[in-house]
Scaffold this active site. Structure first.
Site, PDB file in Angstrom:
ATOM      1  N   ASN A   9     -34.210  27.926  -8.834  1.00 25.99           N
ATOM      2  CA  ASN A   9     -34.143  26.535  -8.393  1.00 25.99           C
ATOM      3  C   ASN A   9     -35.472  26.205  -7.725  1.00 25.99           C
ATOM      4  O   ASN A   9     -35.660  26.441  -6.530  1.00 25.99           O
ATOM      5  CB  ASN A   9     -32.965  26.357  -7.428  1.00 25.99           C
ATOM      6  CG  ASN A   9     -32.820  24.921  -6.916  1.00 25.99           C
ATOM      7  OD1 ASN A   9     -33.716  24.094  -7.077  1.00 25.99           O
ATOM      8  ND2 ASN A   9     -31.708  24.641  -6.281  1.00 25.99           N
ATOM      9  N   ARG A  89     -32.820  25.204 -12.713  1.00 25.23           N
ATOM     10  CA  ARG A  89     -32.702  23.819 -12.298  1.00 25.23           C
ATOM     11  C   ARG A  89     -33.927  23.065 -12.802  1.00 25.23           C
ATOM     12  O   ARG A  89     -35.064  23.491 -12.590  1.00 25.23           O
ATOM     13  CB  ARG A  89     -32.650  23.714 -10.779  1.00 25.23           C
ATOM     14  CG  ARG A  89     -32.616  22.266 -10.278  1.00 25.23           C
ATOM     15  CD  ARG A  89     -33.305  22.129  -8.946  1.00 25.23           C
ATOM     16  NE  ARG A  89     -33.259  20.758  -8.439  1.00 25.23           N
ATOM     17  CZ  ARG A  89     -33.984  20.330  -7.410  1.00 25.23           C
ATOM     18  NH1 ARG A  89     -34.802  21.150  -6.797  1.00 25.23           N
ATOM     19  NH2 ARG A  89     -33.903  19.074  -7.019  1.00 25.23           N
ATOM     20  N   HIS A 178     -31.151  15.435  -7.707  1.00 29.19           N
ATOM     21  CA  HIS A 178     -30.247  16.272  -6.897  1.00 29.19           C
ATOM     22  C   HIS A 178     -28.827  16.234  -7.459  1.00 29.19           C
ATOM     23  O   HIS A 178     -27.851  16.397  -6.721  1.00 29.19           O
ATOM     24  CB  HIS A 178     -30.215  15.825  -5.427  1.00 29.19           C
ATOM     25  CG  HIS A 178     -31.517  15.978  -4.703  1.00 29.19           C
ATOM     26  ND1 HIS A 178     -32.024  15.002  -3.878  1.00 29.19           N
ATOM     27  CD2 HIS A 178     -32.423  16.985  -4.688  1.00 29.19           C
ATOM     28  CE1 HIS A 178     -33.181  15.398  -3.379  1.00 29.19           C
ATOM     29  NE2 HIS A 178     -33.447  16.601  -3.862  1.00 29.19           N
ATOM     30  N   HIS A 206     -27.877  13.936   0.394  1.00 26.67           N
ATOM     31  CA  HIS A 206     -28.595  15.207   0.301  1.00 26.67           C
ATOM     32  C   HIS A 206     -29.928  15.017   1.012  1.00 26.67           C
ATOM     33  O   HIS A 206     -30.806  14.293   0.534  1.00 26.67           O
ATOM     34  CB  HIS A 206     -28.820  15.590  -1.170  1.00 26.67           C
ATOM     35  CG  HIS A 206     -29.591  16.858  -1.340  1.00 26.67           C
ATOM     36  ND1 HIS A 206     -29.002  18.037  -1.715  1.00 26.67           N
ATOM     37  CD2 HIS A 206     -30.914  17.127  -1.166  1.00 26.67           C
ATOM     38  CE1 HIS A 206     -29.920  18.992  -1.770  1.00 26.67           C
ATOM     39  NE2 HIS A 206     -31.092  18.453  -1.448  1.00 26.67           N
ATOM     40  N   GLY A 208     -33.220  16.850   2.675  1.00 26.71           N
ATOM     41  CA  GLY A 208     -34.064  18.023   2.815  1.00 26.71           C
ATOM     42  C   GLY A 208     -35.509  17.571   2.779  1.00 26.71           C
ATOM     43  O   GLY A 208     -35.832  16.487   3.266  1.00 26.71           O
ATOM     44  N   GLY A 210     -36.883  16.806   0.035  1.00 27.09           N
ATOM     45  CA  GLY A 210     -36.554  15.662  -0.807  1.00 27.09           C
ATOM     46  C   GLY A 210     -35.189  15.148  -0.381  1.00 27.09           C
ATOM     47  O   GLY A 210     -34.302  15.934  -0.044  1.00 27.09           O
ATOM     48  N   ARG A 239     -42.764  12.358   0.927  1.00 27.43           N
ATOM     49  CA  ARG A 239     -42.681  11.203   0.030  1.00 27.43           C
ATOM     50  C   ARG A 239     -42.305   9.949   0.815  1.00 27.43           C
ATOM     51  O   ARG A 239     -41.480  10.002   1.725  1.00 27.43           O
ATOM     52  CB  ARG A 239     -41.663  11.466  -1.077  1.00 27.43           C
ATOM     53  CG  ARG A 239     -42.195  12.328  -2.195  1.00 27.43           C
ATOM     54  CD  ARG A 239     -41.099  12.777  -3.141  1.00 27.43           C
ATOM     55  NE  ARG A 239     -40.585  14.079  -2.771  1.00 27.43           N
ATOM     56  CZ  ARG A 239     -39.555  14.676  -3.333  1.00 27.43           C
ATOM     57  NH1 ARG A 239     -38.903  14.076  -4.311  1.00 27.43           N
ATOM     58  NH2 ARG A 239     -39.157  15.858  -2.947  1.00 27.43           N
ATOM     59  N   ASP A 281     -41.461  18.990   8.400  1.00 28.37           N
ATOM     60  CA  ASP A 281     -40.259  19.756   8.738  1.00 28.37           C
ATOM     61  C   ASP A 281     -39.517  19.072   9.881  1.00 28.37           C
ATOM     62  O   ASP A 281     -40.062  18.912  10.984  1.00 28.37           O
ATOM     63  CB  ASP A 281     -40.640  21.186   9.128  1.00 28.37           C
ATOM     64  CG  ASP A 281     -39.448  22.114   9.204  1.00 28.37           C
ATOM     65  OD1 ASP A 281     -38.434  21.733   9.820  1.00 28.37           O
ATOM     66  OD2 ASP A 281     -39.517  23.229   8.659  1.00 28.37           O
ATOM     67  N   ARG A 283     -37.180  20.145  11.729  1.00 32.60           N
ATOM     68  CA  ARG A 283     -37.003  21.006  12.898  1.00 32.60           C
ATOM     69  C   ARG A 283     -38.199  20.914  13.839  1.00 32.60           C
ATOM     70  O   ARG A 283     -38.042  20.820  15.069  1.00 32.60           O
ATOM     71  CB  ARG A 283     -36.788  22.459  12.447  1.00 32.60           C
ATOM     72  CG  ARG A 283     -35.507  22.687  11.676  1.00 32.60           C
ATOM     73  CD  ARG A 283     -35.503  24.038  10.974  1.00 32.60           C
ATOM     74  NE  ARG A 283     -36.511  24.095   9.910  1.00 32.60           N
ATOM     75  CZ  ARG A 283     -36.625  25.098   9.038  1.00 32.60           C
ATOM     76  NH1 ARG A 283     -35.793  26.130   9.112  1.00 32.60           N
ATOM     77  NH2 ARG A 283     -37.555  25.082   8.102  1.00 32.60           N
ATOM     78  N   ILE A 330     -31.532  19.526   5.882  1.00 30.95           N
ATOM     79  CA  ILE A 330     -31.408  18.681   7.073  1.00 30.95           C
ATOM     80  C   ILE A 330     -29.964  18.240   7.265  1.00 30.95           C
ATOM     81  O   ILE A 330     -29.419  18.315   8.372  1.00 30.95           O
ATOM     82  CB  ILE A 330     -32.330  17.448   6.962  1.00 30.95           C
ATOM     83  CG1 ILE A 330     -33.796  17.876   6.931  1.00 30.95           C
ATOM     84  CG2 ILE A 330     -32.088  16.484   8.117  1.00 30.95           C
ATOM     85  CD1 ILE A 330     -34.773  16.747   6.622  1.00 30.95           C
ATOM     86  N   GLU A 332     -27.187  19.587   6.402  1.00 34.40           N
ATOM     87  CA  GLU A 332     -26.276  20.656   6.805  1.00 34.40           C
ATOM     88  C   GLU A 332     -26.549  21.164   8.214  1.00 34.40           C
ATOM     89  O   GLU A 332     -25.630  21.636   8.899  1.00 34.40           O
ATOM     90  CB  GLU A 332     -26.394  21.841   5.835  1.00 34.40           C
ATOM     91  CG  GLU A 332     -25.934  21.544   4.426  1.00 34.40           C
ATOM     92  CD  GLU A 332     -26.311  22.652   3.449  1.00 34.40           C
ATOM     93  OE1 GLU A 332     -26.478  23.813   3.906  1.00 34.40           O
ATOM     94  OE2 GLU A 332     -26.445  22.362   2.254  1.00 34.40           O
ATOM     95  N   GLU A 383     -25.960  24.403  -5.199  1.00 31.14           N
ATOM     96  CA  GLU A 383     -26.491  24.019  -6.507  1.00 31.14           C
ATOM     97  C   GLU A 383     -26.559  25.219  -7.443  1.00 31.14           C
ATOM     98  O   GLU A 383     -26.348  25.092  -8.657  1.00 31.14           O
ATOM     99  CB  GLU A 383     -27.892  23.425  -6.346  1.00 31.14           C
ATOM    100  CG  GLU A 383     -27.951  22.140  -5.549  1.00 31.14           C
ATOM    101  CD  GLU A 383     -29.375  21.756  -5.193  1.00 31.14           C
ATOM    102  OE1 GLU A 383     -29.938  20.890  -5.876  1.00 31.14           O
ATOM    103  OE2 GLU A 383     -29.919  22.327  -4.238  1.00 31.14           O
TER     104      GLU A 383
END
Length: 398
Positions: A9, A89, A178, A206, A208, A210, A239, A281, A283, A330, A332, A383
């Site tokens: 993936n 993927r 996704h 979703h 992350g 992306g 992006r 990121d 975090r 992110i 989750e 996934e």
């Protein structure tokens, strides 16, 4: 029949890899190469008992990461010999690929040809396919397309208000991405709700590096935030998401940008990274915000605001909502992003349980809403399991 599949993936800044039993989702070996093209690039993996970390050179690219993954797989002779297929993927399949398929030269060429519509993904996925074909020449290889899940979006939702011949002759339309993740978490949410997926109205986010959000009505995708490419929609790691299209011509005509420079700016230098000038990121930005960094706070505020707007618009699209789902790295793990998002949606009947929200991370899945709210879930996506199941289906039963 043995159903062990090697799943690759390749994302925009990471490569997840796993050996998965398609029948039950068990993964005796799994890992991730992350922070690619950035500092502190590394591969982390577990063999079921032990966890390992391999540091890569700074700003290692997908090619170097795939080579490192190949060396890891060489250590597990028994697992390698048990593989029956390889599943990949692939982000962009356009209208050419409406479902998964066996990979041949024609398919690989078509995936490469669509790189202009997914410049951060399709080239990496072609590299992954070629690496796997060299290492596992005897195994069938299957491409599983992100775009396939969104083939149910109606024409009035996937077309842009451009001259129709641009769609007819050049395929310019919304495709969505996704798909494997949105498919998996929507089915998991239906199980948690104890309802058939065909009777569920859901919004899946979703989030992350992306990010995409999907409106799912009676089990079928009816809209999604990503479009012709994975650039449209939410604020993402690097992006920009939605912007005024005329900014492109302004950059080129007034500031002298080339088309390649505009493409790089919007795909690789914008989003959380571009706003904060610190990191892509979440975090890191949450940590910097706690220290009083205003630019980090602005980036996170913009991320949440765009997400809130999309959720609000999709509530109008799906009708009575059964559940809102957060997933992705992110979605989750960031209790902060979830809390800030839901706080702005209270007037629409969504309320968070603070303790459940803070506890739901690190692969856990469950309800994070309180008893007065419509259902809100954080669900760890898988996934890779979806890819493994499709790989077995199309490698042997197509």
């Amino acid at each position: 029949m043995n159903q062990r599949v090697l799943v690759l993936n390749c994302g925009s800044s990471s490569i997840k890899f796993a050996i998965i039993d398609a029948a039950n989702g068990e993964a005796p070996l799994q890992g991730i190469a992350e922070n690619l093209a950035a500092s502190h690039s590394q591969v982390r993996y577990t063999d079921g008992q032990n966890k390992h970390t391999i540091n890569l050179e700074d700003k290692a690219d997908h090619k170097h990461a795939l080579e490192a993954i190949g060396r890891i797989l060489m250590q597990f002779t028994e697992l390698r010999s048990s593989l029956v297929a390889v599943g990949h993927r692939v982000v962009h399949g356009g209208e050419k690929f409406t479902h998964s398929c066996l990979i041949d030269d024609r398919v690989k060429q078509a995936i490469g040809d669509m790189a202009q519509m997914a410049p951060l993904h399709n080239p990496a996925q072609v590299a992954g396919i070629e690496s796997a074909q060299a290492a596992f020449a005897q195994l069938p290889q299957v491409a599983v397309f992100d775009t396939a899940f969104f083939q149910t979006i109606p024409q009035h939702a996937y077309l842009y208000a451009l001259p129709y011949n641009l769609y007819e002759h050049h395929g310019i339309r919304k495709y969505g991405f996704h798909g494997s993740s949105h498919y998996f978490v929507s089915r998991q949410a239906a199980k948690l709700l104890n309802k058939d997926i065909e009777h569920c109205n859901l919004i899946t986010a979703h989030l992350g590096n992306g990010c995409s959000i999907a409106a799912i009505k009676q089990g079928k995708a009816v809209d999604t935030s990503m479009g012709f490419t994975p650039l449209e929609g939410l604020v993402m790691g690097t992006r920009c998401g939605d912007i005024d299209p005329s900014i492109t011509t302004f950059l080129m005509e007034q500031l002298g940008y080339s088309a390649a420079q505009v493409n790089a700016l919007m795909n690789k230098q914008s989003g959380l990274q571009g706003i904060s000038q610190i990191s892509n990121d979440c975090r890191t930005l949450e940590s910097e915000q706690e220290k009083g960094n205003e630019r980090a706070k602005l980036a996170l505020d913009m991320f949440v605001y765009r997400l809130v707007k999309y959720i609000g618009s999709y509530l109008a699209v799906v009708g009575p909502l059964d559940a809102l789902i957060f997933t992705g790295g992110i979605g989750e793990n960031s209790s902060y992003i979830r809390q800030q998002t839901i706080a702005q949606l209270a007037h629409l009947g969504l309320h968070i349980d603070d303790k459940a929200n803070k506890d739901m991370r690190f692969g856990r899945s469950g309800l994070i809403s309180n008893e007065d709210s419509k259902s809100i879930f954080a669900i760890a996506t898988n996934e890779e399991w979806v890819i493994a199941q499709d790989t077995i289906k199309y490698a042997f039963n197509a």
